[in-house]
Motif scaffolding. Structure first.
Motif, PDB file in Angstrom:
ATOM      1  N   GLY B  48       0.795  -1.225   0.000  1.00 13.31           N
ATOM      2  CA  GLY B  48       0.000   0.000   0.000  1.00 13.31           C
ATOM      3  C   GLY B  48       0.825   1.271   0.000  1.00 13.31           C
ATOM      4  N   LYS B  51       3.813   1.694  -4.697  1.00 11.11           N
ATOM      5  CA  LYS B  51       4.733   1.196  -5.730  1.00 11.11           C
ATOM      6  C   LYS B  51       4.004   0.968  -7.058  1.00 11.11           C
ATOM      7  CE  LYS B  51       5.747  -2.458  -3.262  1.00 11.11           C
ATOM      8  NZ  LYS B  51       4.804  -2.209  -2.154  1.00 11.11           N
ATOM      9  N   SER B  52       2.874   0.255  -6.976  1.00  9.71           N
ATOM     10  CA  SER B  52       2.118   0.001  -8.212  1.00  9.71           C
ATOM     11  C   SER B  52       1.588   1.303  -8.787  1.00  9.71           C
ATOM     12  CB  SER B  52       0.948  -0.943  -7.944  1.00  9.71           C
ATOM     13  OG  SER B  52       1.438  -2.215  -7.583  1.00  9.71           O
ATOM     14  N   THR B  53       1.161   2.199  -7.887  1.00  7.67           N
ATOM     15  CA  THR B  53       0.664   3.487  -8.362  1.00  7.67           C
ATOM     16  C   THR B  53       1.722   4.165  -9.232  1.00  7.67           C
ATOM     17  OG1 THR B  53      -0.668   3.681  -6.372  1.00  7.67           O
ATOM     18  CG2 THR B  53      -0.238   5.724  -7.595  1.00  7.67           C
ATOM     19  N   GLN B  96       1.242  -6.238 -12.011  1.00  7.83           N
ATOM     20  CA  GLN B  96       1.237  -7.019 -10.776  1.00  7.83           C
ATOM     21  C   GLN B  96       0.125  -8.064 -10.844  1.00  7.83           C
ATOM     22  OE1 GLN B  96       0.779  -4.747  -7.136  1.00  7.83           O
ATOM     23  NE2 GLN B  96       1.052  -6.545  -5.853  1.00  7.83           N
ATOM     24  N   HIS B 214       9.084  -7.251  -3.473  1.00 12.14           N
ATOM     25  CA  HIS B 214       9.034  -7.359  -2.015  1.00 12.14           C
ATOM     26  C   HIS B 214      10.201  -8.165  -1.485  1.00 12.14           C
ATOM     27  CE1 HIS B 214       5.326  -5.474  -0.873  1.00 12.14           C
ATOM     28  NE2 HIS B 214       4.691  -6.058  -1.876  1.00 12.14           N
TER      29      HIS B 214
HETATM   30  N1  LIG Z   1      -8.842   2.235  -6.990  1.00  9.19           N
HETATM   31  C1  LIG Z   1      -8.426   2.630  -5.777  1.00  9.19           C
HETATM   32  N2  LIG Z   1      -9.247   3.335  -4.991  1.00  9.19           N
HETATM   33  C2  LIG Z   1      -8.842   3.745  -3.781  1.00  9.19           C
HETATM   34  N3  LIG Z   1      -7.636   3.486  -3.292  1.00  9.19           N
HETATM   35  C3  LIG Z   1      -6.791   2.780  -4.026  1.00  9.19           C
HETATM   36  C4  LIG Z   1      -7.136   2.304  -5.317  1.00  9.19           C
HETATM   37  N4  LIG Z   1      -6.086   1.638  -5.812  1.00  9.19           N
HETATM   38  C5  LIG Z   1      -5.117   1.685  -4.881  1.00  9.19           C
HETATM   39  N5  LIG Z   1      -5.541   2.377  -3.805  1.00  9.19           N
HETATM   40  C6  LIG Z   1      -4.775   2.646  -2.600  1.00  9.19           C
HETATM   41  O1  LIG Z   1      -3.570   3.258  -2.965  1.00  9.19           O
HETATM   42  C7  LIG Z   1      -2.555   2.880  -2.087  1.00  9.19           C
HETATM   43  C8  LIG Z   1      -1.329   2.456  -2.881  1.00  9.19           C
HETATM   44  O2  LIG Z   1      -1.638   1.292  -3.605  1.00  9.19           O
HETATM   45  P1  LIG Z   1      -0.556   0.563  -4.495  1.00  9.19           P
HETATM   46  O3  LIG Z   1      -1.251  -0.508  -5.227  1.00  9.19           O
HETATM   47  O4  LIG Z   1       0.183   1.560  -5.289  1.00  9.19           O
HETATM   48  O5  LIG Z   1       0.407  -0.065  -3.391  1.00  9.19           O
HETATM   49  P2  LIG Z   1       1.651  -1.037  -3.539  1.00  9.19           P
HETATM   50  O6  LIG Z   1       2.784  -0.365  -2.910  1.00  9.19           O
HETATM   51  O7  LIG Z   1       1.807  -1.472  -4.939  1.00  9.19           O
HETATM   52  O8  LIG Z   1       1.192  -2.247  -2.619  1.00  9.19           O
HETATM   53  P3  LIG Z   1       1.456  -3.831  -2.750  1.00  9.19           P
HETATM   54  O9  LIG Z   1       2.802  -4.074  -2.233  1.00  9.19           O
HETATM   55  O10 LIG Z   1       0.412  -4.437  -1.884  1.00  9.19           O
HETATM   56  O11 LIG Z   1       1.306  -4.190  -4.184  1.00  9.19           O
HETATM   57  C9  LIG Z   1      -3.123   1.788  -1.206  1.00  9.19           C
HETATM   58  O12 LIG Z   1      -3.459   2.335   0.044  1.00  9.19           O
HETATM   59  C10 LIG Z   1      -4.372   1.375  -1.923  1.00  9.19           C
HETATM   60  O13 LIG Z   1      -5.361   0.925  -1.035  1.00  9.19           O
END
Ligand SMILES: Nc1ncnc2c1ncn2[C@@H]1O[C@H](COP(=O)(O)OP(=O)(O)OP(=O)(O)O)[C@@H](O)[C@H]1O
Ligand SMILES: [Mg+2]
Lengths: 449, 263
Positions: B48, B51-53, B96, B214
């Protein structure tokens, strides 16, 4: 005089003319049958009422009831050459092909070889001369005209059509194809295609029923197909319709399934002004099962209505419906009907799915899957979806360099091809695949593995 | 370690003060990152953290709002480009969670993708035979079940098969900038090695890779030039490969605290 009434009178006049000029034998039973059917039609009238009209709730019949159609009394089936239909109709030299032009059997276009089989696949008119007892025993028994105006009208005008009789235990070596062609006319015409199929016990066959047009005008195809599957018979049935965009098409299919018999039926419908694909299957003995699949592609102001009625009258019967639709333009599609599981039909299984992709803002789908269950010990599911192509999927494809249009086209094709991939006849499948490419707003995908 | 020492060319990818929100919620809170040709960057961080964002925004996924900042890719304003334009300019995202494309055959899809990109470069489409030879080669490299190439894209594939399929697409499209979002997750050890060796094989002075992961596991096979830690929408620390080992040993809490005290 209201329009519909005037048109009703014109059917009456045509009927009288038909009775006067009967083309084949006098068969009093057949005359009586036609007369009864005409009386039924008189009483019923077209189902134009909007209230209390569950079966036609989503399709307005008024345009059909109010239009004037001529009966093609002077039809000339020989006018059509093989070259006229090449590339337009599904065709394979290896099939047994029965061809009807404007409702009349065309000996020149047909290839009734039925190689190595004692099957009868002949024109009804000819069958009445040679197989009268068989015809009399089955004709109009499965397609009931007492409560259906379209079946009544078709039966009243019953002249020609196809009789297919597969003897018990026989497997047809090649598919049987019945093709109905409507040609160009000065004024809109009405034709009454008719098929009677009797599949003897433990027989197996593939039946392809197709409707095409050599005209882009309006006309009315009012067809009835009735089938009997005797014990253990297996029928694989395909129904293809690509009528003129301005045509009206009401196709009534009625199937009666005896013990352990199987009907697999797949329809592929390219939309037109009004098209009703109306199927009723009676699962009348344990072990009877049916699989009903369909794909419809609509565009412009097309209206396509799939109405499927399945009656689980006995225990251990199965039905599985799977429909898919792709809607574009301002077209409209309807998926309706019902699955009835009667009180004693224990262990019945019924599944119904209707999935649709909507490509434009103006297109609309009414999907009303309905289960009526009067028995506890059954398994029944239904589901319906309608939506636009998912952005999520488009993004995946675009992230690989495909532009939006191409990505969408591939997805829509993928969606639709599932039904086509299930077609068990190679040359029909490739024909339908080409139809799909033409009907969908897509590029032509290249050859693949 | 950094073989670009003294490289004065501008980075191929320059992310400056990037803020990204989903709806009203700010997910990325000012990310700065420069990636040069030839480099492999690893990005690690808790679930969360964004990273994916980050990689999704780089690939042009809809649903995100960039509220501040900019991204230059080979001198172009990346954020103004359509996803397909980015792909054609050499950006590739291994998802992912790869989606399934019902009824779209994998072979057809990859061929269409390769041809779309070739057309953009002014190259002619590959013949069926040429394409198939290349594809079969990658299928063998990835130890991918050849049957899966004939099936619908990712439909009914296992998690690991989907990741291998992403890697095959990576190899076929041969992008300049590969964004691999946990391509190593859910892989058995053999698959992990093949994915890692795919990344190593394509590593050259004419491309770059951002590897979201990870696990330090994959970094045993792929030696990154830089490791970045993303916590709560900020890159809070960067270092060499040793940082990944440290994170694996100590978790993220010490970095969170460090981030809070600094800011
Ligand atoms: N469509 C959405 N609506 C609301 N919040 C979102 C949405 N998509 C992602 N988020 C929130 O954005 C934040 C970042 O998400 P992201 O997927 O970028 O995390 P991450 O670092 O890739 O996590 P992970 O290691 O679990 O893959 C998280 O808190 C997630 O809940
Ligand atoms: Mg993630």
């Amino acid at each position: 005089m209201p329009q519909a009434l005037a048109q009703h009178k014109s059917y009456q006049a045509d009927f009288e003319r038909l009775e006067r000029g009967l083309r084949f034998g006098d068969a009093p039973w057949l005359q009586a049958l036609r007369r009864q059917a005409m009386d039924s039609f008189d009483q019923l009238g077209f189902p134009t009422a909007l209230r209390g009209n569950e079966k036609w709730k989503y399709t307005r019949v008024a345009p059909i009831a109010e239009a004037a159609f001529e009966h093609p009394f002077d039809g000339q089936p020989d006018r059509v050459q093989a070259s006229d239909i090449q590339g337009i109709a599904p065709w394979d030299k290896g099939w047994t092909n029965l061809v009807f032009v404007d409702g009349r059997y065309s000996a020149a276009l047909s290839t009734p070889n039925g190689a190595g089989s004692s099957m009868q696949a002949i024109s009804l008119a000819a069958a009445l001369a040679t197989e009268e007892a068989l015809v009399q025993q089955h004709l109009a028994r499965y397609a009931d005209f007492k409560d259906d105006a379209f079946i009544a009208l078709n039966t009243a005008f019953l002249e020609d059509g196809a009789l297919v009789w597969v003897p018990p235990g026989e497997t047809l070596p090649t598919p049987l194809h019945i093709l109905f062609i409507t040609t160009e006319h000065q004024k809109p015409v009405v034709t009454y295609p008719r098929v009677l199929l009797v599949a003897g016990s433990n027989s197996r066959l593939i039946l392809i029923e197709s409707y095409i047009s050599l005209s882009s005008n309006g006309y009315f195809t009012n067809s009835v197909v009735e089938m009997l599957a005797e014990e253990g018979a297996q029928i694989e049935h395909y129904r293809f319709a690509r009528e003129s965009p301005r045509a009206y098409h009401v196709g009534m299919t009625r199937a009666y399934l005896a013990k352990d018999s199987v009907l697999k039926t797949t329809s592929l419908t390219v939309g037109c002004a009004i098209l009703r694909n109306d199927l009723m299957v009676l699962l009348d003995a344990p072990g009877a099962s049916t699989e009903v699949r369909g794909l419809h592609l609509t565009n412009g102001v097309d209206h396509v209505d799939n109405h499927i009625d399945i009656d689980h009258a006995k225990p251990y019967t199965k039905s599985n419906q799977y429909f898919k639709g792709v809607l574009d333009g301002k077209s409209r599609a309807v998926f309706s009907g019902r699955v009835l599981i009667r009180q004693n039909a224990v262990k019945a299984q019924a599944h119904q799915k209707d999935y649709n992709i909507i490509l434009s803002e103006g297109a609309e789908i009414d999907t009303k899957p309905a289960l009526e269950i009067y028995c506890d010990d059954v398994m029944a599911t239904h589901g319906a979806t309608a939506g636009h192509v998912a952005e999520e999927l488009l993004f995946y494809m675009r992230s690989r360099g495909l532009d939006r249009e191409l990505a969408r086209a591939l997805l829509v094709r993928g969606f639709a091809s599932e039904i086509i991939d299930g077609v068990g006849v190679d040359s029909l499948r490739s024909y339908l695949d080409r139809q799909l490419s033409q009907a969908l707003p897509t590029h032509q995908p290249e050859r693949s593995l | 370690m950094s073989h670009h020492n003294g490289d004065t060319r501008p980075p191929m990818l320059q992310i400056a003060n990037l803020h990204v929100a989903i709806g009203d919620v700010e997910i990325l809170k000012g990310v700065d990152l420069a990636v040069r040709l030839g480099e492999v960057h690893a990005i690690m961080g808790p679930n969360g953290s964004g990273k994916s964002t980050l990689v999704n925004v780089l690939a042009g996924r809809p649903g995100y709002t960039v509220t501040q900042g900019e991204v230059l890719y080979e001198g172009m304003d990346l954020l103004r480009m359509l996803p397909e334009e980015r792909a054609r300019a050499g950006v590739f995202l291994a998802f992912q969670y790869p989606v399934e494309l019902p009824g779209v055959r994998n072979w057809q899809f990859i061929k269409t993708a390769v041809d779309s990109i070739r057309r953009h470069k002014g190259l002619k489409e590959l013949s069926v035979r040429e394409f198939d030879r290349l594809l079969q080669d990658k299928v063998r490299t990835m130890e991918f079940d050849p049957e899966l190439i004939k099936r619908a894209v990712n439909e009914g594939f296992s998690g690991g098969e989907k990741k291998r399929n992403e890697t095959i697409q990576l190899l076929m499209l041969d992008p300049k900038l590969a964004l691999l979002d946990e391509t190593d997750s859910g892989l058995d050890i053999d698959a992990l090695r093949t994915v890692a060796s795919a990344v190593n094989t394509r590593r050259s002075s004419s491309n770059a890779t951002i590897l979201v992961t990870h696990y330090q596991r994959i970094l045993n096979y792929v030696t990154p030039d830089h490791v970045h830690i993303l916590i709560d929408g900020r890159l809070v620390m960067f270092g060499g490969p040793a940082l990944a080992l440290e994170v694996e040993a100590k978790g993220y809490d010490w970095l969170r605290q460090a981030a809070e005290t600094t800011g």
